[in-house]
Design a protein around this motif. Structure first.
Motif, mmCIF file in Angstrom:
data_model
loop_
_atom_site.group_PDB
_atom_site.id
_atom_site.type_symbol
_atom_site.label_atom_id
_atom_site.label_comp_id
_atom_site.label_asym_id
_atom_site.label_seq_id
_atom_site.Cartn_x
_atom_site.Cartn_y
_atom_site.Cartn_z
ATOM 1 N N VAL A 22 -87.163 53.856 6.047
ATOM 2 C CA VAL A 22 -87.048 54.927 6.838
ATOM 3 C C VAL A 22 -85.399 55.126 6.778
ATOM 4 O O VAL A 22 -84.598 55.877 7.626
ATOM 5 N N PHE A 23 -84.646 54.400 5.759
ATOM 6 C CA PHE A 23 -83.168 54.497 5.652
ATOM 7 C C PHE A 23 -82.562 55.085 4.559
ATOM 8 O O PHE A 23 -83.189 55.396 3.536
ATOM 9 N N ILE A 24 -81.485 55.666 4.587
ATOM 10 C CA ILE A 24 -80.917 56.527 3.708
ATOM 11 C C ILE A 24 -79.475 55.748 3.460
ATOM 12 O O ILE A 24 -78.847 55.385 4.103
ATOM 13 N N ASN A 25 -79.158 55.795 2.167
ATOM 14 C CA ASN A 25 -78.023 54.965 1.616
ATOM 15 C C ASN A 25 -76.625 55.972 1.737
ATOM 16 O O ASN A 25 -76.769 57.020 1.137
ATOM 17 N N PHE A 26 -75.919 55.648 2.464
ATOM 18 C CA PHE A 26 -74.632 56.681 2.737
ATOM 19 C C PHE A 26 -73.239 56.024 2.242
ATOM 20 O O PHE A 26 -72.452 56.602 2.289
ATOM 21 N N GLY A 27 -73.253 54.631 1.843
ATOM 22 C CA GLY A 27 -72.080 54.132 1.673
ATOM 23 C C GLY A 27 -71.565 54.155 0.059
ATOM 24 O O GLY A 27 -72.472 54.732 -0.706
ATOM 25 N N GLY A 28 -70.445 53.984 -0.073
ATOM 26 C CA GLY A 28 -69.754 54.011 -1.606
ATOM 27 C C GLY A 28 -70.278 52.683 -2.284
ATOM 28 O O GLY A 28 -70.164 52.843 -3.591
ATOM 29 N N ILE A 29 -70.820 51.855 -1.796
ATOM 30 C CA ILE A 29 -71.479 50.675 -2.570
ATOM 31 C C ILE A 29 -73.211 50.780 -2.289
ATOM 32 O O ILE A 29 -73.619 50.747 -1.190
ATOM 33 N N ASP A 106 -65.591 51.872 0.259
ATOM 34 C CA ASP A 106 -65.973 50.549 -0.463
ATOM 35 C C ASP A 106 -66.782 49.616 0.436
ATOM 36 O O ASP A 106 -66.482 48.391 0.798
ATOM 37 N N LEU A 107 -68.013 50.083 0.641
ATOM 38 C CA LEU A 107 -68.911 49.568 1.901
ATOM 39 C C LEU A 107 -70.340 49.997 1.438
ATOM 40 O O LEU A 107 -70.547 51.081 1.356
ATOM 41 N N GLY A 108 -71.229 48.987 1.804
ATOM 42 C CA GLY A 108 -72.806 49.685 1.595
ATOM 43 C C GLY A 108 -73.073 49.903 3.131
ATOM 44 O O GLY A 108 -72.707 49.173 4.061
ATOM 45 N N ILE A 109 -73.613 51.053 3.380
ATOM 46 C CA ILE A 109 -74.221 51.653 4.381
ATOM 47 C C ILE A 109 -75.482 52.196 4.433
ATOM 48 O O ILE A 109 -75.636 53.265 3.483
ATOM 49 N N GLN A 110 -76.183 51.695 5.225
ATOM 50 C CA GLN A 110 -77.544 52.352 5.305
ATOM 51 C C GLN A 110 -78.009 52.875 6.653
ATOM 52 O O GLN A 110 -77.497 52.074 7.471
ATOM 53 N N ALA A 111 -78.270 53.772 7.009
ATOM 54 C CA ALA A 111 -78.786 54.344 8.278
ATOM 55 C C ALA A 111 -79.846 55.512 8.206
ATOM 56 O O ALA A 111 -80.436 55.569 7.263
ATOM 57 N N LEU A 112 -80.477 55.659 9.682
ATOM 58 C CA LEU A 112 -81.593 56.698 9.601
ATOM 59 C C LEU A 112 -81.260 58.025 9.185
ATOM 60 O O LEU A 112 -82.046 58.840 8.780
ATOM 61 N N GLY A 113 -79.885 58.527 9.345
ATOM 62 C CA GLY A 113 -79.462 59.949 9.156
ATOM 63 C C GLY A 113 -78.068 60.058 9.767
ATOM 64 O O GLY A 113 -77.609 59.004 10.076
ATOM 65 N N ALA A 114 -77.687 61.377 9.512
ATOM 66 C CA ALA A 114 -76.307 61.642 9.929
ATOM 67 C C ALA A 114 -76.226 62.577 11.167
ATOM 68 O O ALA A 114 -77.432 63.212 11.328
ATOM 69 N N HIS A 115 -75.306 62.392 11.931
ATOM 70 C CA HIS A 115 -75.190 63.147 13.226
ATOM 71 C C HIS A 115 -73.651 63.461 13.705
ATOM 72 O O HIS A 115 -73.031 62.615 13.440
ATOM 73 N N PRO A 116 -73.280 64.656 13.705
ATOM 74 C CA PRO A 116 -71.814 64.947 14.069
ATOM 75 C C PRO A 116 -71.397 64.378 15.423
ATOM 76 O O PRO A 116 -69.929 64.286 15.321
ATOM 77 N N ARG A 117 -72.046 64.149 16.168
ATOM 78 C CA ARG A 117 -71.515 63.845 17.692
ATOM 79 C C ARG A 117 -71.341 62.125 17.655
ATOM 80 O O ARG A 117 -72.024 61.400 17.084
ATOM 81 N N ARG A 118 -69.904 61.784 18.214
ATOM 82 C CA ARG A 118 -69.542 60.342 18.342
ATOM 83 C C ARG A 118 -70.414 59.899 19.511
ATOM 84 O O ARG A 118 -70.868 60.630 20.364
ATOM 85 N N SER A 119 -70.480 58.436 19.654
ATOM 86 C CA SER A 119 -71.078 57.789 20.679
ATOM 87 C C SER A 119 -70.270 57.664 21.802
ATOM 88 O O SER A 119 -69.257 57.857 21.924
ATOM 89 N N GLU A 120 -70.755 57.188 22.997
ATOM 90 C CA GLU A 120 -70.017 56.726 24.139
ATOM 91 C C GLU A 120 -69.167 55.607 23.826
ATOM 92 O O GLU A 120 -69.662 54.762 22.876
#
Length: 160
Positions: A22-29, A106-120
Motif C-alpha cells: 500500500v506504500f509509495i516511495n517518496f524519498g530521495g533514497i 537524502d532520506l528514505g520515505i514511504q507513505a500511503l500518498g500525498a496531501h497538501p494540508r498540514r496536520s494539527e
C-alpha cells in the motif's frame, strides 16, 4: 549504506514479514533499512516533529498515523531535519506533502500518498510502542528493510 533488494531478502529469508503493498516511495533514497523506532498518532504530527529532531543513528521512524488520508504528517522541513539528524528513513501509515522536495531529500520515505494540508499540533500520540498496520507489527528493536518492491520487518539485523 549497503545496497539492499527486498526480493533478494525474501528469497534468503522466506519467513520474513512483508507489509501489504500500500506504500509509495517518496524519498530521495529509494532503498533503506535500519532499526525500528515508532510513533503512534492521528492527524497530529507533534511527536513526529519531536522524533526527527533527535539523533536517528541510522534508524527508521515507523509512524502509525491511523491510515489517515485527510492531512500530511511529514513535509519538507521535518524530512530535512530527519536527514540531517541521521535517520535512514520514515515509513508513514498516512500522507506526506512537499513531495517534489522529498524526492530530493537524502532520506528514505514511504507513505500511503500525498496531501497538501498540514496536520494539527496538539502534542498527542505515543512513542516507542509496538504498532500494527499493513498486515505487520513493528516493534522497537526490530529491523525494517524497504525499497520500491516493498517493506519487510525482521526480528533482528539480517546478514546481507
Amino acid at each position: 549504506m549497503t545496497s539492499i533488494a527486498t526480493p533478494d531478502i525474501c528469497d534468503a529469508y522466506p519467513e520474513i514479514a512483508v507489509c501489504d503493498p500500500v506504500f509509495i516511495n517518496f524519498g530521495g533514497i529509494e532503498a533503506f533499512f535500519g532499526p525500528v523506532r515508532t510513533v503512534k498518532c492521528f492527524e497530529d504530527n507533534s511527536l513526529v516533529k519531536e522524533a526527527v529532531t533527535e539523533p536517528g543513528e541510522g534508524a527508521v521512524l515507523i509512524v502509525d498515523a491511523g491510515g489517515s488520508t485527510r492531512c500530511a504528517m511529514l513535509g519538507d522541513m521535518l524530512a530535512e531535519q530527519a536527514a540531517g539528524n541521521g535517520w535512514a528513513g520514515v515509513v508513514m501509515y498516512g500522507c506526506v506533502r512537499d513531495i517534489d522536495v522529498l524526492a530530493e531529500t537524502d532520506l528514505g520515505i514511504q507513505a500511503l500518498g500525498a496531501h497538501p494540508r498540514r496536520s494539527e499540533k496538539r502534542g498527542e500520540g505515543i512513542r516507542d510502542i509496538p504498532v500494527t498496520f499493513a498486515g505487520v507489527t513493528f516493534t522497537p528493536g526490530q529491523w525494517v528493510y524497504a525499497d520500491n518492491n516493498g517493506i519487510l520487518v525482521a526480528e533482528e539485523k539480517l546478514k546481507l
